[in-house]
Design an enzyme around this catalytic site. Sequence first.
Site, PDB file in Angstrom:
ATOM      1  N   LEU A 150      56.654  52.810  27.251  1.00 50.79           N
ATOM      2  CA  LEU A 150      55.131  53.037  27.090  1.00 50.79           C
ATOM      3  C   LEU A 150      55.735  54.654  28.042  1.00 50.79           C
ATOM      4  O   LEU A 150      55.145  55.700  27.518  1.00 50.79           O
ATOM      5  CB  LEU A 150      54.650  52.943  28.717  1.00 50.79           C
ATOM      6  CG  LEU A 150      53.053  53.075  29.306  1.00 50.79           C
ATOM      7  CD1 LEU A 150      51.702  53.331  27.648  1.00 50.79           C
ATOM      8  CD2 LEU A 150      52.043  52.479  30.218  1.00 50.79           C
ATOM      9  N   GLY A 169      58.917  52.990  36.571  1.00 50.46           N
ATOM     10  CA  GLY A 169      58.830  52.347  35.066  1.00 50.46           C
ATOM     11  C   GLY A 169      59.375  53.421  33.908  1.00 50.46           C
ATOM     12  O   GLY A 169      59.106  53.378  33.122  1.00 50.46           O
ATOM     13  N   GLN A 211      39.781  55.703  15.178  1.00 50.64           N
ATOM     14  CA  GLN A 211      40.956  56.728  14.461  1.00 50.64           C
ATOM     15  C   GLN A 211      41.331  55.539  13.047  1.00 50.64           C
ATOM     16  O   GLN A 211      40.738  54.853  13.079  1.00 50.64           O
ATOM     17  CB  GLN A 211      41.683  55.887  15.281  1.00 50.64           C
ATOM     18  CG  GLN A 211      42.175  54.384  15.646  1.00 50.64           C
ATOM     19  CD  GLN A 211      43.385  53.731  16.786  1.00 50.64           C
ATOM     20  OE1 GLN A 211      43.527  54.668  17.997  1.00 50.64           O
ATOM     21  NE2 GLN A 211      44.343  52.766  15.985  1.00 50.64           N
ATOM     22  N   HIS A 257      39.579  46.859  25.341  1.00 49.95           N
ATOM     23  CA  HIS A 257      39.666  48.207  24.626  1.00 49.95           C
ATOM     24  C   HIS A 257      37.947  48.146  23.987  1.00 49.95           C
ATOM     25  O   HIS A 257      37.244  49.098  24.010  1.00 49.95           O
ATOM     26  CB  HIS A 257      40.568  48.309  23.485  1.00 49.95           C
ATOM     27  CG  HIS A 257      41.974  48.343  24.152  1.00 49.95           C
ATOM     28  ND1 HIS A 257      42.245  49.288  25.463  1.00 49.95           N
ATOM     29  CD2 HIS A 257      42.984  47.875  23.723  1.00 49.95           C
ATOM     30  CE1 HIS A 257      43.479  49.549  25.409  1.00 49.95           C
ATOM     31  NE2 HIS A 257      44.342  48.692  24.392  1.00 49.95           N
TER      32      HIS A 257
END
Length: 521
Positions: free
Chosen positions: A47, A42, A402, A280
């Site tokens: 990405l 890819g 973050q 996550h």
Amino acid sequence: MSGESVDSSPSSRRNSFRSESFSEKDLELAPECGCLSIIVLGASGDLAKKKTFPALFNLFRQGFLQSNEVHIFGYARTKLSDDGLRERIRGYLVQAKGASADHLEDLSKFLQLIKYVSGSYDSGDGFLLLNKEISEHESSKNSEPGSSRRLFYLALPPSVYPSVCKMIRTYCMNQSDLTGWTRVVVEKPFGKDLNSAEELSAHLGELFSEPQLYRIDHYLGKELVQNLLVLRFANRFFLPLWNRDNIDNIQIVFREDFGTEGRGGYFDEYGIIRDIIQNHLLQVLCLVAMEKPVSLKPEHIRDEKVKVLQSVLPIKHEEVVLGQYEGYKDDPTVSDSSNTPTFATVVLRIHNERWEGVPFILKAGKALNSRKAEIRVQFKDVPGDIFKCKKQGRNEFVIRLQPSEAMYMKLTVKKPGLDMSTIQSELDLSYGLRYQDVTIPEAYERLILDTIRGDQQHFVRRDELKAAWEIFTPLLHDIDDGKVKSLPYKPGSRGPAEGDELLARAGYVQTHGYIWIPPTL
């Protein structure tokens, strides 16, 4: 920098970067063996351009990837030459962390390590050609048979994982593993529910052993997420506090101040729970809630994470609030009848001795009024409030993941002056101020290096993945069936008002009149 001359080659910088990014332990790479081939499947996609290649470039600049032993292969369906791929990614590498015009020499050397192969993801011809190119590189480095190392990074949609992995297994494996290896990195999402995840796991499990599979969740590579185990188990004063006797509730929050921005069609298939919360935020919850592992060996840590997931009680509908921002369905790729949530607040409850009765509030949303990701541990009220300061707010320990990485403790102190009055303040560790000369690694740098080293601590194990899907699949199916509705909210807001009401019911007490301001240099 003082001195008359400086050796600026990538290999010479290994020592200079020791204090700036990775620890001494990170520099203890696996014993030297055959050459390393990194294959990015890819390679022409977003990405790969935005994350994978910049991470590889930064590892190269820091001396972790040596030009005399590593070669990088890009593979995709797009018809490109070697130079075509190099030019396509060049702009992303110049903008990468620490890269500037001063590093053009490094950039040129790095780009020369990249070769491109074009081919289909479901036929053998392209993978035969890819294997031929890899083998020629290994032969040119005089690698002993079975000593070469092959790392396949799947920067691809999960729909093609089965065919790609079958092609890798059939045509591109290292022929033996005397001292070498073949490892495969797969990106989330790992399925859409328990059944699809198990089906994918079974398929990959037939092709590769668990030590060969690296299910990447980039949140596990973030600096402050990796700091959680150290904070909890290396600091005496946290040990007696980290339990239901002292903690009232824990929030794990992800907020974005923008919407789907052209990804509406993709996002509508998954929604915020599948995209953010089930992976996550749940991974962060495991590290916050787990018991101390026997050691820092990857399997011991992952064993404790699985125990946490298996202790989570079924989610109650009354402890869920879903939202969808106004204008989401204006995207032509999104159905007018879509119930896909762009916001969710979900309360999880862990049924064990440490956490019985403590709500874990997982909250994520798009098009909100701020951008941040943080862990917020709120402690219980002080009994016997002689200062009458309860209304000012509770003690909180906040880990800002973050942006502006920081840890701070909100606490009540005497307000300076002649009166005996109190005010909320903080003990603050802001990384940008405390570690001014430190370059914090990007998550993908850390995780790719872990893969090369064979360290699976920060990757998701198969039984861990299954336990995570078991928690959320019933809720997700109810959402898909329309049994739980998404409430509208205005872009730029905090989300649906019902979300704040759920927080209050769960026991969270908001502090009014106090705002943490990141210190400036």
